[in-house]
Design a protein around this motif. Structure first.
Motif, short mmCIF file in Angstrom:
data_model
loop_
_atom_site.label_atom_id
_atom_site.label_comp_id
_atom_site.label_asym_id
_atom_site.label_seq_id
_atom_site.Cartn_x
_atom_site.Cartn_y
_atom_site.Cartn_z
N GLU A 52 0.84 -1.19 0.00
CA GLU A 52 0.00 0.00 0.00
C GLU A 52 0.88 1.24 0.00
O GLU A 52 1.82 1.34 0.79
CB GLU A 52 -0.91 0.03 1.23
N VAL A 53 0.58 2.17 -0.89
CA VAL A 53 1.30 3.45 -0.94
C VAL A 53 0.27 4.57 -1.03
O VAL A 53 -0.85 4.38 -1.50
CB VAL A 53 2.29 3.53 -2.12
N SER A 70 2.45 13.59 -9.72
CA SER A 70 2.01 12.58 -8.77
C SER A 70 3.16 12.19 -7.85
O SER A 70 4.30 12.06 -8.30
CB SER A 70 1.53 11.32 -9.50
N PHE A 71 2.82 12.00 -6.59
CA PHE A 71 3.80 11.55 -5.60
C PHE A 71 3.32 10.24 -5.01
O PHE A 71 2.11 10.02 -4.86
CB PHE A 71 4.00 12.60 -4.50
N TYR A 72 4.27 9.38 -4.66
CA TYR A 72 3.96 8.09 -4.08
C TYR A 72 4.82 7.93 -2.83
O TYR A 72 6.05 7.92 -2.92
CB TYR A 72 4.27 6.96 -5.08
N PHE A 73 4.18 7.83 -1.69
CA PHE A 73 4.89 7.66 -0.42
C PHE A 73 4.50 6.33 0.19
O PHE A 73 3.31 6.07 0.40
CB PHE A 73 4.53 8.78 0.57
N SER A 74 5.49 5.50 0.47
CA SER A 74 5.20 4.23 1.15
C SER A 74 5.17 4.46 2.66
O SER A 74 4.53 3.71 3.39
CB SER A 74 6.23 3.17 0.78
N LYS A 75 5.84 5.50 3.10
CA LYS A 75 5.85 5.83 4.53
C LYS A 75 4.87 6.98 4.76
O LYS A 75 5.14 8.12 4.40
CB LYS A 75 7.27 6.21 4.97
N PHE A 76 3.73 6.65 5.35
CA PHE A 76 2.69 7.63 5.65
C PHE A 76 1.82 7.06 6.75
O PHE A 76 1.92 5.88 7.09
CB PHE A 76 1.85 7.94 4.41
N ARG A 77 0.99 7.90 7.31
CA ARG A 77 0.01 7.42 8.27
C ARG A 77 -1.20 8.33 8.24
O ARG A 77 -1.17 9.39 7.61
CB ARG A 77 0.60 7.29 9.67
N LYS A 78 -2.25 7.92 8.92
CA LYS A 78 -3.44 8.74 9.06
C LYS A 78 -3.54 9.18 10.51
O LYS A 78 -3.17 8.43 11.42
CB LYS A 78 -4.70 7.95 8.71
N ARG A 79 -4.03 10.39 10.71
CA ARG A 79 -4.22 10.88 12.07
C ARG A 79 -5.43 11.80 12.09
O ARG A 79 -5.67 12.54 11.13
CB ARG A 79 -2.98 11.62 12.56
#
Length: 148
Positions: A52-53, A70-79
Motif C-alpha cells: 500500500e502506498v 504525482s507523488f507516491y509515499f510508502s511511509k505515511f500514516r493517518k491521524r
C-alpha cells in the motif's frame, strides 16, 4: 553551556519543498497548529509493487505553482486532526523536507484542503520547535534575506 541561537521568523514567509519539487510557496506560521499542513488536490491509498502506498498531488489547478505531478509515499500514516474550525478530520501525514533561511528541516505535513485559504502551506509547532522564535510584527524574513 551555550544555548543554540534561535531563528526569528515572521507570521508568514516563503518556503521551498525540494523533495516535492515545489519552490517559492507562501507559508503561514501558526503556533496554534501542532503539525504543518500543505494543500493537496487528490490523495488515495493504492497498491503498488504489492504494498500500500499513498498517491497524491499537491496544490490544485488554480494555483500558479501547480504541476500536476504525482507523488507516491510508502511511509505515511493517518491521524485525526482538529481543523481551525474545531472539527476533527482524518488526514494523511507524510514526512518531507522544508527549506527556509537557506536550511533544510525534516518535518511532518498533513495533507489538508487549504484551497479556500490564502496560504497553501501552514508551518506548525513541530517545525517551529526546531529552533524558531515567532515575531508576529515581521513578515517574509527568510525571503527578504534570500533576495539580498
Amino acid at each position: 553551556m551555550k544555548s543554540k541561537e534561535k531563528i526569528v521568523v515572521g507570521r508568514f514567509d516563503v518556503v521551498d519543498l525540494p523533495l516535492l519539487e515545489l519552490f517559492g510557496l507562501n507559508a503561514k506560521v501558526d503556533t496554534g497548529a501542532y503539525t504543518s499542513a500543505i494543500h493537496y488536490h487528490h490523495a488515495e491509498i493504492i497498491e503498488k509493487g504489492g504494498a500500500e502506498v499513498l498517491h497524491f498531488t499537491l496544490l490544485d489547478p488554480t494555483h500558479p505553482e501547480y504541476n500536476d505531478k504525482s507523488f507516491y509515499f510508502s511511509k505515511f500514516r493517518k491521524r485525526v486532526i482538529k481543523n481551525s474550525f474545531g472539527q476533527s478530520e482524518e488526514r494523511f501525514i507524510i514526512e518531507t523536507d522544508v527549506k527556509i533561511f537557506g536550511k533544510v528541516f525534516r518535518t511532518e505535513f498533513s495533507l489538508s484542503n487549504r484551497g479556500n485559504l490564502k496560504f497553501p502551506i501552514l508551518l506548525g509547532r513541530k517545525l517551529l520547535n526546531k529552533g524558531f522564535i515567532v515575531d508576529v510584527s515581521r513578515t517574509n524574513v527568510s525571503f527578504k534575506q534570500k533576495k539580498s
